[in-house]
Design a protein around this motif. Sequence first.
Motif, short mmCIF file in Angstrom:
data_model
loop_
_atom_site.label_atom_id
_atom_site.label_comp_id
_atom_site.label_asym_id
_atom_site.label_seq_id
_atom_site.Cartn_x
_atom_site.Cartn_y
_atom_site.Cartn_z
N ARG A 166 0.83 -1.21 0.00
CA ARG A 166 0.00 0.00 0.00
C ARG A 166 0.86 1.25 0.00
O ARG A 166 1.98 1.26 0.50
CB ARG A 166 -0.91 0.02 1.23
N ASN B 61 -8.28 2.48 0.35
CA ASN B 61 -8.77 1.18 -0.06
C ASN B 61 -9.50 1.34 -1.39
O ASN B 61 -9.36 0.51 -2.29
CB ASN B 61 -9.73 0.60 0.97
N GLU B 62 -10.30 2.40 -1.48
CA GLU B 62 -11.00 2.78 -2.72
C GLU B 62 -10.87 4.28 -2.86
O GLU B 62 -11.24 5.03 -1.96
CB GLU B 62 -12.48 2.40 -2.65
N THR C 135 -8.29 3.83 5.11
CA THR C 135 -7.88 3.27 6.40
C THR C 135 -6.90 4.26 7.04
O THR C 135 -5.89 4.62 6.44
CB THR C 135 -7.23 1.90 6.22
N LYS D 126 -11.08 1.96 9.59
CA LYS D 126 -11.43 1.85 8.17
C LYS D 126 -12.74 2.60 7.98
O LYS D 126 -13.76 2.25 8.59
CB LYS D 126 -11.57 0.39 7.76
#
Length: 187
Positions: free
Chosen positions: A62, A76-77, A142, A169
């Motif tokens: 990441r 995450n998105e 996150t 998150k």
Amino acid sequence: MKMKLLMLLAGLLILSCKSPEARRPVTQKSGSYINESIARNRKIVAEEEAQIQKIIENDSTREYFSSPNGFWYYYNEKDTLSTRTPEFGDVVEFDYSLTTLEGEQIYTDEEIAPRTYTMDKEQLFSGLRQGLKLMKEGETVTFLFPSHKAFGYYGDKKRIGSDVPVISKVTLFKISEENEDQNNQNN
């Protein structure tokens, strides 16, 4: 007898004219408690930031970002098209979960349930409030919060103890302006 009484009254009269003296504290404290507290808090922050840096170094999958507000995060998105982020007074609908840095679940998103929050007008821990300002609709991020950006010294008085850094998150579902949201409720 009258003479003694007159002298007593005269003595009381003279003594009662004296201005009051300030009372001194029984004990005097130096600033050592404050200095010890500052040193203790700096040590806690340094230890928590070292834990977070270790997590970041061990996760090569990441891309982590450092916030100027003192926490770290990754997407995450991510929404690359929208530019709108929440501002003061906007109403946001979001969902989040909390875990320890070791990955132990504290609160699931089902336990917390989707929340509606008016930006900077309601109570929310400082890291999450600042983190929401970085997000756009539809994004999931996150966050890694040191304890001073999460629940601090007092914890949440339920499952989160004193000085516990957390991972959160967060999914931001919707951003709307406050008056727009009120109009929808009135209809």
